[in-house]
Design an enzyme around this catalytic site. Structure first.
Site, PDB file in Angstrom:
ATOM      1  N   ARG A  21      16.448  16.211   7.091  1.00  0.00           N
ATOM      2  CA  ARG A  21      16.416  15.424   8.318  1.00  0.00           C
ATOM      3  C   ARG A  21      15.652  16.166   9.395  1.00  0.00           C
ATOM      4  O   ARG A  21      15.755  17.391   9.511  1.00  0.00           O
ATOM      5  CB  ARG A  21      17.837  15.145   8.825  1.00  0.00           C
ATOM      6  CG  ARG A  21      18.619  14.211   7.886  1.00  0.00           C
ATOM      7  CD  ARG A  21      19.981  13.908   8.452  1.00  0.00           C
ATOM      8  NE  ARG A  21      20.672  15.124   8.842  1.00  0.00           N
ATOM      9  CZ  ARG A  21      21.574  15.183   9.810  1.00  0.00           C
ATOM     10  NH1 ARG A  21      21.888  14.111  10.489  1.00  0.00           N
ATOM     11  NH2 ARG A  21      22.173  16.323  10.087  1.00  0.00           N
TER      12      ARG A  21
ATOM     13  N   SER B 152      20.476  25.319   4.172  1.00  0.00           N
ATOM     14  CA  SER B 152      21.810  25.490   3.572  1.00  0.00           C
ATOM     15  C   SER B 152      21.791  26.149   2.204  1.00  0.00           C
ATOM     16  O   SER B 152      22.397  25.658   1.258  1.00  0.00           O
ATOM     17  CB  SER B 152      22.544  24.160   3.521  1.00  0.00           C
ATOM     18  OG  SER B 152      21.729  23.090   3.851  1.00  0.00           O
TER      19      SER B 152
ATOM     20  N   ASP C 111      23.837  25.911   7.337  1.00  0.00           N
ATOM     21  CA  ASP C 111      24.442  24.645   7.792  1.00  0.00           C
ATOM     22  C   ASP C 111      25.883  24.804   8.280  1.00  0.00           C
ATOM     23  O   ASP C 111      26.323  24.090   9.183  1.00  0.00           O
ATOM     24  CB  ASP C 111      24.340  23.544   6.724  1.00  0.00           C
ATOM     25  CG  ASP C 111      24.942  23.920   5.392  1.00  0.00           C
ATOM     26  OD1 ASP C 111      25.289  25.098   5.194  1.00  0.00           O
ATOM     27  OD2 ASP C 111      25.062  23.034   4.532  1.00  0.00           O
TER      28      ASP C 111
HETATM   29 MG    MG Z   1      24.911  18.258   5.170  1.00  0.00          MG
END
Ligand code: MG
Ligand code: ADP
Length: 465
Positions: free
Chosen positions: A87, A150, A203
């Site tokens: 994103r 992440s 993250d």
């Molecule tokens: Mg996530």
């Protein structure tokens, strides 16, 4: 546990079928005593990771030593690279703990996951800025951006860190041991995009920071999504391996990388043959043992292994399988979510999955009940085991529980798996004294990781240290 618990009693089952279910229940339902022993070991591993590098729990210093106050304002940009999606975000902070987010989602292609990841990310950033007319021109200073990444990274500064290994299905050659910010910055350069990555966060760190902007009592951020991991504020004097300067706040966020727990000796977690089979066929055997029992990427596959074990004994679907059921990873964890709460008289939701998704016709009511029990057992074990890391971490700084604290949690497992939150909270309550437990507030920090990256970009721009 036995079939005395009616949830695991299959109406109309043969004794052989019920015996197999009872065997599964005895493997998957964990007593508090068993969990207590795992918590103790988890805590020991935390201490080990605080003392030295290269341990099972990496306890990685994030270089984030501040808390947002919640009063900061402005618009900041971020990239959130998760396990399934990428994103790009534009986040506007209102100074009152609120943030307005505009984002665009890009699904990682197989090519990106296995080869062209950083070029794919750079291209996506370009698309996002171009479509909004935000692409910086040659006259303008580079646009600062935060990056949430992440995967396990050994942080070397607030905006650099080397990749330890890929997890959660990504496998891009030539990245392990290299600075991921450098790799992305180079890809941005190749596109001539004037964007500068000013902060790199995991993250879980992002989730914690976004919870902290809303609520200054946030102490811990957790992800139960594709994978699982957590971050928390630690007293710097407790991080024996930290050789850097002591921050004025006295604390630093640690990225625990807790998904690796028990990966070295496989001796505390409740491994079943179904877990071992999954591990052996995964892209990262003998790694991320805890994550493989808890998170979305894996639970469907554990269930598939159990189902085939039953099929092969002719205890399920009259011994019939299908090409789809035979294929690894063919059961998405979201099917377990819907199966576990199917309360229709004929279990029609489950029937749909068996017949439409798995392409196996003529399931019996007994077959469908067995599917439901498998979904419940795999999910309940995951939620109970999730409490292990939460309890061990909260009990590490017990004095914090003398006043209210918030734990921010994100991820589809936590958000959607039936009763995940309830089982997690209930289990935690068994291991923390009542007055302390009542001070803990578990909140959904939805999409916190992306907002958190924008917060680090903001912190980097607003404060000096
Ligand atoms: Mg996530
Ligand atoms: P990420 O970890 O990439 O940020 P998510 O938090 O959305 O993304 O987690 C995605 C994982 O959650 C996938 O493994 C998917 O199978 C699983 N998942 C998606 N929907 C559900 C659901 N309804 N119940 C349980 N698991 C789900």
């Amino acid at each position: 546990m036995s079939s005395a618990d009616s949830r695991y009693t299959i109406v109309g089952a043969t004794p052989e079928q019920q015996a197999a279910i009872d065997e599964l229940a005895s493997q998957f339902l964990l007593s508090d005593e068993r969990l207590g022993a795992i918590i103790k070991e988890f805590r020991r591993r935390m201490e080990e990771g605080l003392a030295a590098d290269g341990k099972v729990l990496k306890m990685i210093p994030s270089y984030v030593t501040r808390r947002p106050l919640g009063t900061e304002t402005g618009t900041y940009f971020a990239i959130d690279l998760g396990g399934t999606n990428l994103r790009v975000l534009k986040v506007t902070f209102d100074g009152k703990g609120g943030a307005a987010t505009e984002y665009q989602k890009f699904v990682l292609s197989e090519e990106a996951k296995n080869r062209t990841l950083f070029d794919f990310v750079a291209q996506s950033v370009d698309t996002f800025l171009e479509e909004r007319n935000l692409r910086p021109t040659g006259q303008q200073p580079p646009m600062p951006m935060g990056l949430t990444f992440s995967y396990p990274v050994l942080q070397t500064s607030i905006n650099s860190g080397t990749l330890v290994q890929w997890t959660k299905g990504l496998n891009v050659p030539g990245c392990v041991g290299r600075d991921v910010v450098r790799l992305l910055q180079d890809a941005l350069l190749r596109l001539g995009l004037r964007v500068k990555i000013v902060a790199l966060v995991n993250d879980t760190v992002g989730t914690l920071l976004s919870a902290a902007y809303r609520d200054p009592t946030a102490q811990m951020g957790i992800i139960f999504g594709t994978g699982t991991n957590a971050a928390y504020y630690e007293d710097v004097t407790s991080i024996a391996k930290w050789k850097g300067p002591s921050p004025s706040s006295g604390e630093m966020v640690l990225n625990m990388e807790w998904g690796a727990f028990d990966s070295d000796d496989f001796s505390y977690l409740p491994f079943t043959p179904h877990d071992i089979k999954l591990d052996r066929k995964s892209i990262n055997p003998r790694k991320q043992a805890y994550e493989k029992m808890i998170s979305g990427l894996y639970l469907g596959e554990i269930a598939r292994n159990i189902i085939l074990w039953l099929v092969d004994q002719r205890l399920l679907l009259e011994g019939r399988s299908s090409e789809i059921l035979n294929a690894m990873w063919s059961i998405d964890t979201s099917y377990l979510s819907s199966g576990a709460v199917d309360t229709s008289p004929d279990l029609t939701e489950i029937q749909q999955v068996i017949e439409k998704t798995l392409n196996i016709n003529n399931s019996t009511f007994v077959d469908r009940q067995i599917f439901k029990v498998v979904a419940i057992l795999v999910g309940e074990r995951a939620a109970r085991l999730s409490a292990v890391g939460v309890v061990a971490t909260l009990n590490k700084r017990p004095h914090l529980l003398n006043s209210p604290i918030t734990v921010g949690i994100d991820g589809s497992m936590y958000e959607h798996y039936p009763y995940f939150h309830e089982i997690l909270v209930e289990t935690v309550s068994h291991f923390i004294p009542r007055e302390s437990f009542e001070n803990i507030n578990f909140t959904l920090a939805k999409d916190g990781s992306g907002v958190g990256a924008a917060i680090t970009a903001m912190l980097a721009a607003t404060y000096d240290d």
